[in-house]
Design an enzyme around this catalytic site. Sequence first.
Site, PDB file in Angstrom:
ATOM      1  N   ARG A 135      -1.762  -1.530   6.669  1.00 32.85           N
ATOM      2  CA  ARG A 135      -2.710  -2.473   6.057  1.00 32.85           C
ATOM      3  C   ARG A 135      -1.993  -3.631   5.372  1.00 32.85           C
ATOM      4  O   ARG A 135      -2.510  -4.750   5.309  1.00 32.85           O
ATOM      5  CB  ARG A 135      -3.594  -1.724   5.056  1.00 32.85           C
ATOM      6  CG  ARG A 135      -4.576  -0.757   5.713  1.00 32.85           C
ATOM      7  CD  ARG A 135      -5.110   0.241   4.727  1.00 32.85           C
ATOM      8  NE  ARG A 135      -4.048   1.143   4.259  1.00 32.85           N
ATOM      9  CZ  ARG A 135      -4.232   2.110   3.362  1.00 32.85           C
ATOM     10  NH1 ARG A 135      -5.425   2.294   2.836  1.00 32.85           N
ATOM     11  NH2 ARG A 135      -3.233   2.883   2.996  1.00 32.85           N
ATOM     12  N   CYS A 187       0.859  -1.176   0.000  1.00 29.81           N
ATOM     13  CA  CYS A 187       0.000   0.000   0.000  1.00 29.81           C
ATOM     14  C   CYS A 187       0.897   1.228   0.000  1.00 29.81           C
ATOM     15  O   CYS A 187       2.054   1.160  -0.409  1.00 29.81           O
ATOM     16  CB  CYS A 187      -0.963  -0.016   1.183  1.00 29.81           C
ATOM     17  SG  CYS A 187      -0.176   0.115   2.796  1.00 29.81           S
TER      18      CYS A 187
END
Length: 222
Positions: free
Chosen positions: A12, A6
């Site tokens: 994440r 990401c």
Amino acid sequence: SVLVHCSDGWDRTSQLTSISQMLLDPHYRTLRGFAVLVEKEWLAFGHQFALRTGSPAVHVPPPNSASAAGTGTSGAGGTPGSGAGGANAHGANEEQQSPVFVQFVDAVWQLTTLLPSAFQFNQRFLCTVLEHLLSGRFGTFLLDTHGARAASGLPERTCALWSELLDRPEERGLTNPWYAPQPGPLVVDLSGCRLQVFTAFYCRGGQTVDPGDVRGMAEDAV
């Protein structure tokens, strides 16, 4: 091979890769495997634990540093509140706080409720990991990066959380008595709404509070 990334690669990304590996590889469903997973996907890849948890500034000067000698400087050759020692005052930076690691452990716990015999560890093990995320008792989650921990000598000067949890885990009540190793990937039935509240963690301590005491304190406040 799979590339997962990401914007920064330590929030994440760590959540997604950790859960995926846990579902695919039975090793990561064991106590030791869980520790390895956190070490490589979270700690080694630079998840900023101090920043995300909003922990108070932790000052751990490296051995033989000017700070250790009492000269008043901070970190690994830095000024107060900065430097590789990781003494940034993250506790004051509320905009950057986010329970990313807590979400991951919550997701793991959800999996243990869906597949109760597939994991060697139990919810007490997971709760203990989260407890020491903020306790500061171990050096595992102190500072923000692997480099900062190495520069400050944390591996040599503090105890790792895993050395505690992996020492006689059965006697400490950290293992799952219904554990039955399942080779290969796990198939999880996600049909319907089956998510639960992780009460063992989010509601911890409530059983030690007398409701009468709470009402009394409220009345006194009024």
